[in-house]
Scaffold this motif. Structure first.
Motif, PDB file in Angstrom:
ATOM      1  N   PRO A   1     -13.935   4.057   0.314  1.00  0.00           N
ATOM      2  CA  PRO A   1     -15.370   4.181   0.553  1.00  0.00           C
ATOM      3  C   PRO A   1     -15.797   3.554   1.865  1.00  0.00           C
ATOM      4  N   ALA A   2     -16.917   4.008   2.364  1.00  0.00           N
ATOM      5  CA  ALA A   2     -17.526   3.418   3.555  1.00  0.00           C
ATOM      6  C   ALA A   2     -18.594   2.430   3.109  1.00  0.00           C
ATOM      7  N   GLU A   3     -18.832   1.443   3.887  1.00  0.00           N
ATOM      8  CA  GLU A   3     -19.863   0.458   3.597  1.00  0.00           C
ATOM      9  C   GLU A   3     -21.069   0.720   4.494  1.00  0.00           C
ATOM     10  N   PRO A   4     -22.271   0.359   4.089  1.00  0.00           N
ATOM     11  CA  PRO A   4     -22.596  -0.238   2.790  1.00  0.00           C
ATOM     12  C   PRO A   4     -22.898   0.833   1.747  1.00  0.00           C
ATOM     13  N   GLU A   5     -23.022   0.421   0.510  1.00  0.00           N
ATOM     14  CA  GLU A   5     -23.369   1.293  -0.606  1.00  0.00           C
ATOM     15  C   GLU A   5     -22.567   2.576  -0.607  1.00  0.00           C
ATOM     16  N   PRO A   6     -21.251   2.499  -0.801  1.00  0.00           N
ATOM     17  CA  PRO A   6     -20.417   3.697  -0.757  1.00  0.00           C
ATOM     18  C   PRO A   6     -20.738   4.673  -1.874  1.00  0.00           C
ATOM     19  N   GLU A   7     -20.500   5.933  -1.588  1.00  0.00           N
ATOM     20  CA  GLU A   7     -20.641   6.966  -2.596  1.00  0.00           C
ATOM     21  C   GLU A   7     -19.421   6.942  -3.521  1.00  0.00           C
ATOM     22  N   PRO A   8     -19.506   7.609  -4.678  1.00  0.00           N
ATOM     23  CA  PRO A   8     -18.329   7.682  -5.554  1.00  0.00           C
ATOM     24  C   PRO A   8     -17.145   8.300  -4.841  1.00  0.00           C
ATOM     25  N   LEU A   9     -15.959   7.757  -5.111  1.00  0.00           N
ATOM     26  CA  LEU A   9     -14.752   8.229  -4.442  1.00  0.00           C
ATOM     27  C   LEU A   9     -14.324   9.588  -4.969  1.00  0.00           C
ATOM     28  N   SER A  10     -13.821  10.427  -4.076  1.00  0.00           N
ATOM     29  CA  SER A  10     -13.216  11.685  -4.496  1.00  0.00           C
ATOM     30  C   SER A  10     -11.746  11.487  -4.823  1.00  0.00           C
ATOM     31  N   ALA A  11     -11.180  10.344  -4.446  1.00  0.00           N
ATOM     32  CA  ALA A  11      -9.776  10.048  -4.729  1.00  0.00           C
ATOM     33  C   ALA A  11      -9.623   8.548  -4.909  1.00  0.00           C
ATOM     34  N   SER A  12      -8.584   8.146  -5.638  1.00  0.00           N
ATOM     35  CA  SER A  12      -8.328   6.737  -5.894  1.00  0.00           C
ATOM     36  C   SER A  12      -7.132   6.265  -5.084  1.00  0.00           C
ATOM     37  N   VAL A  13      -7.161   4.992  -4.715  1.00  0.00           N
ATOM     38  CA  VAL A  13      -6.073   4.359  -3.987  1.00  0.00           C
ATOM     39  C   VAL A  13      -5.316   3.469  -4.965  1.00  0.00           C
ATOM     40  N   LEU A  14      -4.007   3.674  -5.051  1.00  0.00           N
ATOM     41  CA  LEU A  14      -3.182   2.966  -6.035  1.00  0.00           C
ATOM     42  C   LEU A  14      -2.004   2.303  -5.334  1.00  0.00           C
ATOM     43  N   PHE A  15      -1.901   0.971  -5.522  1.00  0.00           N
ATOM     44  CA  PHE A  15      -0.780   0.213  -4.972  1.00  0.00           C
ATOM     45  C   PHE A  15       0.061  -0.317  -6.134  1.00  0.00           C
ATOM     46  N   TYR A  16       1.365  -0.079  -6.078  1.00  0.00           N
ATOM     47  CA  TYR A  16       2.265  -0.708  -7.040  1.00  0.00           C
ATOM     48  C   TYR A  16       3.018  -1.813  -6.315  1.00  0.00           C
ATOM     49  N   CYS A  17       2.827  -3.049  -6.765  1.00  0.00           N
ATOM     50  CA  CYS A  17       3.433  -4.217  -6.133  1.00  0.00           C
ATOM     51  C   CYS A  17       4.616  -4.661  -6.981  1.00  0.00           C
ATOM     52  N   SER A  18       5.820  -4.460  -6.465  1.00  0.00           N
ATOM     53  CA  SER A  18       7.030  -4.755  -7.233  1.00  0.00           C
ATOM     54  C   SER A  18       7.693  -6.024  -6.711  1.00  0.00           C
ATOM     55  N   GLY A  19       8.514  -6.633  -7.573  1.00  0.00           N
ATOM     56  CA  GLY A  19       9.270  -7.809  -7.166  1.00  0.00           C
ATOM     57  C   GLY A  19       8.838  -9.050  -7.916  1.00  0.00           C
ATOM     58  N   PRO A  20       9.539 -10.151  -7.707  1.00  0.00           N
ATOM     59  CA  PRO A  20       9.312 -11.371  -8.485  1.00  0.00           C
ATOM     60  C   PRO A  20       8.207 -12.286  -7.973  1.00  0.00           C
ATOM     61  N   ASP A  21       7.743 -12.057  -6.728  1.00  0.00           N
ATOM     62  CA  ASP A  21       6.815 -13.009  -6.115  1.00  0.00           C
ATOM     63  C   ASP A  21       5.382 -12.721  -6.562  1.00  0.00           C
ATOM     64  N   ASP A  22       5.076 -13.065  -7.819  1.00  0.00           N
ATOM     65  CA  ASP A  22       3.751 -12.791  -8.371  1.00  0.00           C
ATOM     66  C   ASP A  22       2.627 -13.493  -7.620  1.00  0.00           C
ATOM     67  N   PRO A  23       2.785 -14.764  -7.215  1.00  0.00           N
ATOM     68  CA  PRO A  23       1.703 -15.396  -6.452  1.00  0.00           C
ATOM     69  C   PRO A  23       1.393 -14.655  -5.152  1.00  0.00           C
ATOM     70  N   ALA A  24       2.419 -14.172  -4.450  1.00  0.00           N
ATOM     71  CA  ALA A  24       2.170 -13.432  -3.212  1.00  0.00           C
ATOM     72  C   ALA A  24       1.436 -12.123  -3.485  1.00  0.00           C
ATOM     73  N   LYS A  25       1.762 -11.480  -4.600  1.00  0.00           N
ATOM     74  CA  LYS A  25       1.049 -10.250  -4.969  1.00  0.00           C
ATOM     75  C   LYS A  25      -0.427 -10.542  -5.192  1.00  0.00           C
ATOM     76  N   ALA A  26      -0.689 -11.580  -5.979  1.00  0.00           N
ATOM     77  CA  ALA A  26      -2.080 -11.915  -6.292  1.00  0.00           C
ATOM     78  C   ALA A  26      -2.843 -12.317  -5.032  1.00  0.00           C
ATOM     79  N   GLU A  27      -2.221 -13.139  -4.180  1.00  0.00           N
ATOM     80  CA  GLU A  27      -2.893 -13.584  -2.960  1.00  0.00           C
ATOM     81  C   GLU A  27      -3.168 -12.414  -2.026  1.00  0.00           C
ATOM     82  N   THR A  28      -2.236 -11.456  -1.967  1.00  0.00           N
ATOM     83  CA  THR A  28      -2.447 -10.287  -1.116  1.00  0.00           C
ATOM     84  C   THR A  28      -3.600  -9.446  -1.636  1.00  0.00           C
TER      85      THR A  28
END
Length: 758
Positions: free
Chosen positions: A272-299
């Protein structure tokens, strides 16, 4: 006069240059101020409806509850139930249209001023039409002022009808018969009005038809419309908001910073664009793999903070085990994301995408929900992605978060330790090399070290975190599931107890140094970039039984402060095809997360020479050996293998070794040192103890010497006397019998005459 007028939204008005100057004055100051205007518009709609009904019916349709007339007469500004001439619909119609125009003008001014009005925002996000928006205001009114309960009961001619129904709202907003039929679809359970706005928990009770069903706003929607940033109470058990981090994190690795920048570019391109974005026509999905859970959360937190996106963390395991219907939970999460333009982050996602496929259907339902307009989603798992992402309306990438490399890990230790009262003797380099920890585990280990230092201080005024405290705290952070697959050895031996030739002792110290200084070589000097595999340490100890192989492994564990686990080969090898590989995979995976030394005794049973394929069993046996070699190369910890039969080992296995230490049979001088070091300081020794004699006469390995010394101690304890040559010879006779050797008293003169057992 009896013309029916619908309540509609006027087209968006373009602000003139003069209007732009007045935006600050026109803009609403709060959601409550805006809703007050909407309620005034509702009042005008009610007055118009009442006046219209009075004229069209020509009588008193509300005679049954005429007693309420006096109660609400003030609200209706003197409109009489008996005199319809006093109610002129044209007056209320004109004021209603003017109020609509004024509200829309102020909404547009508020948008330009950056004021977040939740109902207009909700109308754009879900999306909702003008009629649905008016219905929500009509349902909100009784939640803010109880007078609307009496008014609705009066106008619906039913004292118990305190909530509006679709039939009443159709009449209130002046819909024609045809429009009423078309508008029934608005109350479909899967439509945005009912799905996201209304409380449907009792929708099917009491036998209501669709048009007579009382409508009640969901409590969370009410709070949301008032501008209160609360989380739906039904989500509290599975989700939490990402709060600004007060903790000062160490410098993040370059790879994580690059992932963050890529994620932001990816979202900005599709999002979406700011400010007050319109509803998205598509979703963005990230799969974060690996053991470093704190780094995933911080990112995830950092990305959303930079993009001004709220973030909601959801525990996938708790979501799957929730008492609430799974689809309803997904609906609440989707509503939260749509209403707040929030990103969702599902932690412990392996529970959804497990190999057993038990939750595969729920996984597909989740993907469907995410495709329906959730702007940004992060999924955190350990294993690589194994689910299908179909459809063009989802933009998907996988981000890998492995364990920090040696340089980053050392930097984490040093940075996090700045605020810890660390002893000068504490070796952070050694800790960094010994434990493959994430940043979160390092922080927790240091905090645990402080706890242990306070506990062990015994009232000391000044607290110092010693190295032993840190090592113990590190093991509290390690995965201990390996104990179900291997036996823990409680290492107690040290360098001064180990008797080996100089060259072998030097090799053992080299092994320890490779662990201690791996962060320098692999990290600072860049050798890690030259190696895709083989960053662990594979060591082979070969020699006769009792030569000290197990003892040497324990000495290494003691020196490095690492736990050591002995693998039971009999529990690994299976006659069933594929089971041996599965067992080994579990052991190596658990050892990877527990930071333990793996000790394979009698390793030739597992790593023997590959044979010529003459039958199916030979082929599968060779596959098992190849798999073991692969796991050894992938493993980044320490593997020590001990064998008595050096000649039986596969050449491909030998090439993968970093160290091969030969344990020779001890010579006389070494045997004497073993004898002298076998007795603790507290053990009472007789003056006649002749260590030189024992070293010359008992030509045995260290393991046998240990058995004789221990049994002699028990003989002495039984006789309540010091340990002397008499007890030594008695114990030696038993050890000779166990080994199948002949024990002749004449060989041990002059001490054999003291023996009581012949």
């Amino acid at each position: 006069m009896n013309k029916k007028t619908k309540v509609t939204m006027l087209p968006t008005m373009e602000a003139s240059s003069e209007g732009a100057v007045n935006d600050a004055a026109l803009a609403y100051g709060s959601n409550l101020e805006y809703l007050s205007d909407e309620l005034r518009k509702l009042d005008l709609a009610i007055k118009l409806h009442f006046a219209r009904e009075q004229l069209s019916d020509g009588g008193n349709p509300l005679a049954e509850i005429a007693l309420l007339q006096e109660d609400i007469g003030g609200f209706l500004e003197g409109l009489s139930l008996l005199d319809a001439a006093e109610g002129d619909p044209a007056r209320w119609e004109s004021e209603l249209l003017e109020q609509e125009r004024r509200i829309e003008e102020r909404i547009q001014a508020s948008l330009r001023q950056g004021v977040r009005l939740m109902l207009p925002r909700m109308s754009r996000r879900l999306p909702l039409g003008p009629l649905e928006k008016s219905i929500i205001i009509a349902c909100l009114a009784p939640e803010l002022d109880r007078k609307y309960e009496r008014i609705y009961a009066f106008l619906q001619n039913d004292l118990s009808a305190k909530a509006p129904t679709p039939d009443f709202l159709f009449a209130l907003f002046g819909l024609s018969e045809e429009e009423r039929i078309r508008s029934r679809i608005l109350f479909d359970p899967d439509g945005p009005l009912m799905k996201f706005s209304m409380d449907q928990r009792e929708k099917s009770s009491n036998g209501y038809t669709l048009i007579t069903m009382p409508l009640k706003l969901d409590n969370w929607v009410i709070s949301c419309l008032l501008g209160f940033p609360v989380l739906d109470e039904r989500l509290l058990k599975v989700a939490k908001r990402a709060e600004p981090e007060d903790q000062e994190y160490p410098e993040r690795g370059r790879s994580h910073e690059e992932l963050e920048e890529k994620a932001i570019r990816f979202i900005r391109y599709f999002g979406p664009a700011e400010p007050e974005p319109e509803p998205l026509s598509a979703s963005v999905l990230f799969y974060c793999s690996g053991p470093d859970d704190p780094a995933k959360a911080e990112t995830a937190v950092s990305v959303c903070r930079r993009l001004n996106l709220p973030l909601l963390f959801i525990d996938t395991e708790k979501l799957l085990d929730s008492e609430m219907e799974y689809r309803d939970m997904l609906r609440l999460l989707q509503r939260h994301a749509l209403m707040e333009q929030s990103a969702l982050c599902f932690t412990r996602f392996d529970a959804m995408a497990g190999e057993d496929g038990r939750n595969r259907l729920k996984g597909r339902q989740l993907m469907e929900m995410l495709r329906e307009g959730v702007p940004v989603t992060f999924l955190h798992g350990q294993a690589p992605w194994n689910m299908a992402v179909d459809g063009t309306d989802v933009h998907f990438v996988q981000m890998d978060f492995p364990y920090p490399d040696d340089t980053a890990r050392r930097a984490y230790w040093k940075s996090c330790a700045k605020k810890v009262p660390l002893s000068p003797k504490a070796d952070l380099e050694g800790l960094s090399g010994s434990f493959r920890f994430t940043a979160g585990q390092i922080r927790s280990a240091l905090s645990g070290g402080v706890d242990l230092a306070v506990w062990n201080a015994a009232g000391a005024a000044k607290i110092r975190v010693e190295e032993k405290d840190l090592y113990q705290a590190c093991y509290f952070q390690s995965n201990r599931n390996i104990e179900s697959l291997a036996s823990k050895i409680h290492a107690a031996y040290t360098w001064d107890m180990l008797v080996l030739p100089k060259d072998q002792m030097s090799q053992l110290r080299d092994i320890c140094n490779q662990v201690k200084y791996r962060s320098v070589v692999y990290g600072d000097w860049g050798f890690a970039k030259r190696l895709s595999l083989g960053k662990g340490l594979n060591v082979l100890f070969s020699g006769p039984p009792g030569a000290g192989k197990t003892m040497a492994a324990e000495v290494i564990a003691t020196e490095l402060g690492l736990e050591i686990y002995k693998v039971d080969v009999s529990q690994i090898v299976s006659k069933y095809i594929g089971e041996t590989e599965k067992n080994l995979s579990k052991i190596f995976d658990e050892a990877e997360t527990s930071n333990a030394i793996l000790f394979f005794d009698e390793a030739d049973a597992l790593f023997g020479k590959r044979s010529e394929v003459k039958e199916a069993h030979d082929r599968y046996a060779n596959v098992e050996i190849s798999y073991l070699l692969q796991k050894m190369e992938e493993y980044q910890g320490i593997v020590i293998l001990a064998t008595n039969l050096n000649q039986n080992l596969d050449e491909a296995f030998l090439r993968r070794l970093h160290f091969k230490v030969e344990f020779p049979f001890p010579e006389k001088d070494q045997r004497e040192r073993i004898w002298r070091g076998m007795f603790p300081k507290g053990a009472p020794l007789d003056e006649d103890m002749d260590f030189e004699f024992m070293a010359e006469k008992f030509v045995m390995a260290g393991g046998n010497i240990k058995n004789i010394a221990l049994n002699a101690a028990f003989y002495a304890a039984e006789a309540s006397c010091p340990i002397g040559m008499k007890q030594i010879l008695m114990a030696a006779k038993r050890e000779y019998a166990k080994l199948g050797k002949t024990f002749l008293k004449s060989d041990f003169e002059p001490y054999s005459t003291r023996m009581e057992v012949t």
